[in-house]
Design a protein around this motif. Structure first.
Motif, PDB file in Angstrom:
ATOM      1  N   GLN A   1       0.846  -1.200   0.000  1.00  0.00           N
ATOM      2  CA  GLN A   1       0.000   0.000   0.000  1.00  0.00           C
ATOM      3  C   GLN A   1       0.879   1.246   0.000  1.00  0.00           C
ATOM      4  O   GLN A   1       1.866   1.327   0.734  1.00  0.00           O
ATOM      5  CB  GLN A   1      -0.895  -0.032   1.248  1.00  0.00           C
ATOM      6  CG  GLN A   1      -1.939   1.070   1.278  1.00  0.00           C
ATOM      7  CD  GLN A   1      -2.830   0.954   2.510  1.00  0.00           C
ATOM      8  OE1 GLN A   1      -3.260  -0.124   2.882  1.00  0.00           O
ATOM      9  NE2 GLN A   1      -3.093   2.081   3.159  1.00  0.00           N
ATOM     10  N   GLN A   2       0.493   2.211  -0.823  1.00  0.00           N
ATOM     11  CA  GLN A   2       1.239   3.465  -0.895  1.00  0.00           C
ATOM     12  C   GLN A   2       0.787   4.387   0.243  1.00  0.00           C
ATOM     13  O   GLN A   2      -0.405   4.570   0.443  1.00  0.00           O
ATOM     14  CB  GLN A   2       0.954   4.134  -2.250  1.00  0.00           C
ATOM     15  CG  GLN A   2       1.759   5.396  -2.522  1.00  0.00           C
ATOM     16  CD  GLN A   2       3.229   5.098  -2.799  1.00  0.00           C
ATOM     17  OE1 GLN A   2       3.547   4.163  -3.516  1.00  0.00           O
ATOM     18  NE2 GLN A   2       4.127   5.892  -2.205  1.00  0.00           N
ATOM     19  N   VAL A   3       1.738   4.929   1.001  1.00  0.00           N
ATOM     20  CA  VAL A   3       1.402   5.987   1.957  1.00  0.00           C
ATOM     21  C   VAL A   3       2.307   7.175   1.658  1.00  0.00           C
ATOM     22  O   VAL A   3       3.193   7.092   0.799  1.00  0.00           O
ATOM     23  CB  VAL A   3       1.580   5.552   3.436  1.00  0.00           C
ATOM     24  CG1 VAL A   3       0.725   4.341   3.759  1.00  0.00           C
ATOM     25  CG2 VAL A   3       3.041   5.288   3.768  1.00  0.00           C
ATOM     26  N   THR A   4       2.101   8.270   2.375  1.00  0.00           N
ATOM     27  CA  THR A   4       2.931   9.449   2.159  1.00  0.00           C
ATOM     28  C   THR A   4       4.407   9.112   2.382  1.00  0.00           C
ATOM     29  O   THR A   4       4.768   8.640   3.451  1.00  0.00           O
ATOM     30  CB  THR A   4       2.503  10.587   3.117  1.00  0.00           C
ATOM     31  OG1 THR A   4       1.107  10.800   2.941  1.00  0.00           O
ATOM     32  CG2 THR A   4       3.274  11.860   2.840  1.00  0.00           C
ATOM     33  N   GLY A   5       5.216   9.305   1.362  1.00  0.00           N
ATOM     34  CA  GLY A   5       6.656   9.117   1.505  1.00  0.00           C
ATOM     35  C   GLY A   5       7.166   7.751   1.105  1.00  0.00           C
ATOM     36  O   GLY A   5       8.366   7.574   0.934  1.00  0.00           O
ATOM     37  N   GLY A   6       6.300   6.759   0.971  1.00  0.00           N
ATOM     38  CA  GLY A   6       6.808   5.433   0.624  1.00  0.00           C
ATOM     39  C   GLY A   6       5.742   4.366   0.601  1.00  0.00           C
ATOM     40  O   GLY A   6       4.551   4.662   0.575  1.00  0.00           O
ATOM     41  N   LYS A   7       6.222   3.111   0.619  1.00  0.00           N
ATOM     42  CA  LYS A   7       5.299   1.969   0.526  1.00  0.00           C
ATOM     43  C   LYS A   7       5.286   1.192   1.842  1.00  0.00           C
ATOM     44  O   LYS A   7       6.322   1.021   2.474  1.00  0.00           O
ATOM     45  CB  LYS A   7       5.738   1.041  -0.606  1.00  0.00           C
ATOM     46  CG  LYS A   7       5.472   1.611  -1.983  1.00  0.00           C
ATOM     47  CD  LYS A   7       5.657   0.531  -3.032  1.00  0.00           C
ATOM     48  CE  LYS A   7       5.239   1.039  -4.406  1.00  0.00           C
ATOM     49  NZ  LYS A   7       6.396   1.467  -5.201  1.00  0.00           N
ATOM     50  N   ILE A   8       4.106   0.713   2.198  1.00  0.00           N
ATOM     51  CA  ILE A   8       3.948  -0.111   3.399  1.00  0.00           C
ATOM     52  C   ILE A   8       3.445  -1.486   2.951  1.00  0.00           C
ATOM     53  O   ILE A   8       2.567  -1.571   2.091  1.00  0.00           O
ATOM     54  CB  ILE A   8       2.909   0.522   4.362  1.00  0.00           C
ATOM     55  CG1 ILE A   8       3.366   1.885   4.877  1.00  0.00           C
ATOM     56  CG2 ILE A   8       2.586  -0.414   5.524  1.00  0.00           C
ATOM     57  CD1 ILE A   8       4.415   1.840   5.958  1.00  0.00           C
ATOM     58  N   LEU A   9       4.020  -2.538   3.520  1.00  0.00           N
ATOM     59  CA  LEU A   9       3.528  -3.884   3.227  1.00  0.00           C
ATOM     60  C   LEU A   9       2.421  -4.225   4.218  1.00  0.00           C
ATOM     61  O   LEU A   9       2.544  -3.978   5.414  1.00  0.00           O
ATOM     62  CB  LEU A   9       4.662  -4.914   3.331  1.00  0.00           C
ATOM     63  CG  LEU A   9       5.891  -4.675   2.442  1.00  0.00           C
ATOM     64  CD1 LEU A   9       6.824  -5.884   2.509  1.00  0.00           C
ATOM     65  CD2 LEU A   9       5.477  -4.398   0.998  1.00  0.00           C
ATOM     66  N   ILE A  10       1.336  -4.786   3.686  1.00  0.00           N
ATOM     67  CA  ILE A  10       0.174  -5.113   4.507  1.00  0.00           C
ATOM     68  C   ILE A  10       0.032  -6.629   4.593  1.00  0.00           C
ATOM     69  O   ILE A  10      -0.026  -7.315   3.572  1.00  0.00           O
ATOM     70  CB  ILE A  10      -1.127  -4.515   3.895  1.00  0.00           C
ATOM     71  CG1 ILE A  10      -0.978  -3.015   3.631  1.00  0.00           C
ATOM     72  CG2 ILE A  10      -2.337  -4.820   4.787  1.00  0.00           C
ATOM     73  CD1 ILE A  10      -0.968  -2.135   4.845  1.00  0.00           C
ATOM     74  N   ASP A  11      -0.043  -7.121   5.806  1.00  0.00           N
ATOM     75  CA  ASP A  11      -0.119  -8.564   6.062  1.00  0.00           C
ATOM     76  C   ASP A  11      -1.569  -9.009   5.956  1.00  0.00           C
ATOM     77  O   ASP A  11      -2.262  -9.158   6.949  1.00  0.00           O
ATOM     78  CB  ASP A  11       0.426  -8.807   7.478  1.00  0.00           C
ATOM     79  CG  ASP A  11       0.278 -10.241   7.922  1.00  0.00           C
ATOM     80  OD1 ASP A  11       0.493 -11.127   7.086  1.00  0.00           O
ATOM     81  OD2 ASP A  11      -0.061 -10.466   9.095  1.00  0.00           O
ATOM     82  N   ASP A  12      -2.041  -9.238   4.716  1.00  0.00           N
ATOM     83  CA  ASP A  12      -3.480  -9.502   4.557  1.00  0.00           C
ATOM     84  C   ASP A  12      -3.821 -10.971   4.304  1.00  0.00           C
ATOM     85  O   ASP A  12      -4.993 -11.312   4.162  1.00  0.00           O
ATOM     86  CB  ASP A  12      -4.060  -8.620   3.445  1.00  0.00           C
ATOM     87  CG  ASP A  12      -3.404  -8.900   2.090  1.00  0.00           C
ATOM     88  OD1 ASP A  12      -2.513  -9.781   2.018  1.00  0.00           O
ATOM     89  OD2 ASP A  12      -3.772  -8.238   1.109  1.00  0.00           O
ATOM     90  N   HIS A  13      -2.812 -11.844   4.242  1.00  0.00           N
ATOM     91  CA  HIS A  13      -3.051 -13.285   4.037  1.00  0.00           C
ATOM     92  C   HIS A  13      -3.990 -13.543   2.858  1.00  0.00           C
ATOM     93  O   HIS A  13      -4.795 -14.458   2.895  1.00  0.00           O
ATOM     94  CB  HIS A  13      -3.675 -13.932   5.293  1.00  0.00           C
ATOM     95  CG  HIS A  13      -2.805 -13.848   6.510  1.00  0.00           C
ATOM     96  ND1 HIS A  13      -3.174 -14.371   7.722  1.00  0.00           N
ATOM     97  CD2 HIS A  13      -1.587 -13.297   6.698  1.00  0.00           C
ATOM     98  CE1 HIS A  13      -2.222 -14.146   8.605  1.00  0.00           C
ATOM     99  NE2 HIS A  13      -1.259 -13.495   8.006  1.00  0.00           N
TER     100      HIS A  13
END
Lengths: 279, 300
Positions: free
Chosen positions: A210-222
């Protein structure tokens, strides 16, 4: 029935029938006890039949071991009833919290890694293990932020907690990968700092970005297959820790049984190759 | 324990106010987290201090937005997972009011009535009253009754198992004692009455292609919802049969339940009910496997 150091999968109602009719060669199954906190009906019927044929692991998501206000007696009792009914080989929970006062928040929320939190977890785990009369495993969570007043790195906190409480560790390799990316730490170093003898189970799953301000975050959604980099990290974990029961978690966008079974076979092959090479 | 602290930073500089703040206790942290997790927007009073302790990772530019974005992932996850649980429990209500309207209603509901238990199997009973008074559904008079039907369906699905009545047992009862028989109903069984044809509405909306129902001219519903083996059954009963079963469920014996049924039939001026219909009614109910036990004595 002890759990073999083989691949298992998260059991989904969508797959009850095909598992019973096809008897897949799978090491074990895992369920969230919260999905079976009911008196009877189809869920218990199928879980009971599957339990007759396979070892089972209960993997809790609702005990809220990190709650500063302590555990809820009714949650513990509901878990104990399932432990007594199904005699699972493993019981696990998370290094997180999910309950505040009367509100169940239905997510694995992060804690600051402080002395106070260590004490809270330690007390709550003691209470759980005494009540269940057995050891539990604690899983490292994935998280999307860190708090600036944490005084421990997560791996040090987890190990300190396992040592003080006598709990084991459920090492979620995907969560390490996700959190390492989100917080900028070295995933291999995390694993290196976990004493192998504390680890009783490994988890693998897919994640999303997922894109957030400033960079990318990985989401543990299984919600997808395990990615190649997480498979590599898994190899690394097996080298350091040794073979352990390994679960494929796939809880959203649940695939056909055959797709999930194939994913488990990949983990099984890695475990088998290692045991032929190193044993 | 002899763990070496890896990150030592007991106080921090707030990116918001520029002053040093003491870190909160675990309880304070969890309180602020919870408040800001369920609120419509981040609460300015408690969120500022709360967010000030979240570490930005992507550099100076936009760091305040970054920490807010990181926290918002949890806000979105929780609202999405809880509103999905409501949608899973009330699929027909969702179909009747449309996905957009349902999602707005469900989000509104979970913000004001989050679950009490981590197990969500029985989360959402309050949604029945919520949807009854939800402004966008004001014209759908039957919506709350359909929601009640879906709720009873879930309860029947997860209810205690119980073996059906052994019919052989009834054959040992002498004819003159039949009136004294009390019945135990399956733990999953519920009776539901509505002014609207909610069974027809429910059934129609289980289909892939929904036809048009003349809701105003279809009969009111008197329903039995229970589980037979593993399957939940929704059975439309006649008014007399519904009243009879209602009385049996309230721990009346057959004779008492039959008198109650006759009384209601007279007071509501419905067509006369002949004594000979009792046997058929009883046989029908026994055939449904809704009874689990039958005894002469009251202490079942």
């Amino acid at each position: 029935m002890p759990i073999p150091a083989r691949a298992g999968v998260g059991l989904k109602p969508e797959h009850y029938e095909i598992i019973l009719s096809s008897n897949p060669d799978i090491g074990w199954f895992e369920v969230h006890p919260e999905n079976y906190m009911s008196a009877g009906g189809a869920n218990h019927h199928y879980l009971g039949k599957i339990r007759e044929r396979y070892p089972l692991s209960l993997h809790g998501v609702g005990l809220s071991l990190g709650s500063a206000s302590g555990l809820r007696a009714d949650q513990l009792k509901a878990l104990k009833m399932l432990v007594d009914r199904y005699n699972p080989s493993l019981v696990s929970e998370h290094l997180s919290w999910s309950q505040f006062g009367p509100n169940a928040l239905n997510d694995l929320l992060p804690v600051p890694y402080t002395e106070e939190a260590l004490q809270v977890f330690s007390n709550n785990i003691d209470q759980t293990q005494n009540f269940l009369q057995r050891q539990i495993l604690i899983e490292n969570p994935s998280s999307y932020f860190q708090l600036d007043y944490s005084s421990y790195a997560e791996w040090d906190f987890l190990v300190a907690l396992a040592k003080t409480s006598g709990a084991g560790i459920l090492l979620d390799v995907n969560n390490i990968y996700v959190s390492a990316a989100n917080h900028g730490f070295d995933a291999e170093n995390y694993i290196k700092n976990i004493p192998p003898e504390l680890v009783g189970e490994i988890h693998l799953a897919g994640h999303s970005v997922q894109q957030v301000t400033g960079g990318k975050i990985l989401i543990d959604d299984h919600g997808s297959a395990v990615i190649p980099k997480v498979w590599s990290l898994y190899e690394h974990a097996l080298e350091h820790i040794g073979n352990r029961p390994t679960l494929i978690e796939w809880d959203a966008n649940i695939p056909e049984w055959s797709r999930l079974y194939d994913e488990a076979k990949i983990a099984d092959r890695r475990l088998l190759e290692r045991s032929t090479v190193y044993s | 324990m002899n763990a070496v602290p890896s990150i030592v930073e007991p106080t921090s500089k707030s990116p918001f106010s520029g002053i040093y703040m003491q870190p909160p206790s675990l309880n304070q942290y969890q309180k602020a987290f919870t408040e800001n997790l369920l609120s419509r927007q981040l609460l300015s009073a408690s969120s500022e201090e709360f967010l000030s302790h979240i570490k930005p990772m992507f550099g100076e530019t936009g760091k305040e937005q970054e920490v807010s974005d990181r926290f918002t992932i949890y806000r979105n996850n929780v609202i999405l997972s809880l509103s999905t649980a409501i949608a899973d429990s009330f699929p027909i209500v969702k179909r009747l009011i449309g996905e957009d309207c349902f999602t707005r209603a469900a989000i509104e509901y979970v913000r004001t009535s989050p679950p009490e238990y981590s197990s969500l199997l029985f989360y959402g009973e309050g949604f029945i009253d919520f949807i009854r008074s939800y402004p966008a559904c004001a014209e759908l008079n039957y919506i709350a009754d359909v929601a009640r039907l879906e709720w009873l369906y879930i309860n029947a699905f997860h209810a205690q198992d119980s073996a059906p009545l052994d019919i052989g047992k009834l054959q040992t009862v002498s004819p003159e004692d039949i009136g004294d028989l009390y019945f135990e109903c399956h733990p999953s069984s519920h009776l539901l009455m509505s002014d609207w044809p909610i069974d027809a509405i429910w059934e129609e909306n289980l289909k892939e292609e929904v036809g048009i129902l003349d809701v105003a001219n279809l009969p009111a519903s008197k329903l039995l919802i229970y589980r037979r083996d593993l399957q939940v059954q929704v059975v439309a009963l006649t008014t007399n049969c519904f009243n009879f079963l209602y009385a049996l469920k309230k721990r009346n014996n057959i004779a008492e339940a039959w008198s109650y049924t006759l009384e209601l039939q007279k007071s509501e001026s419905r067509p006369e009910l002949d004594e000979s219909e009792l046997g058929g009614m009883l046989g029908y109910l026994i055939g449904l496997s809704v009874f689990t036990e039958a005894q002469i004595k009251e202490n079942l």
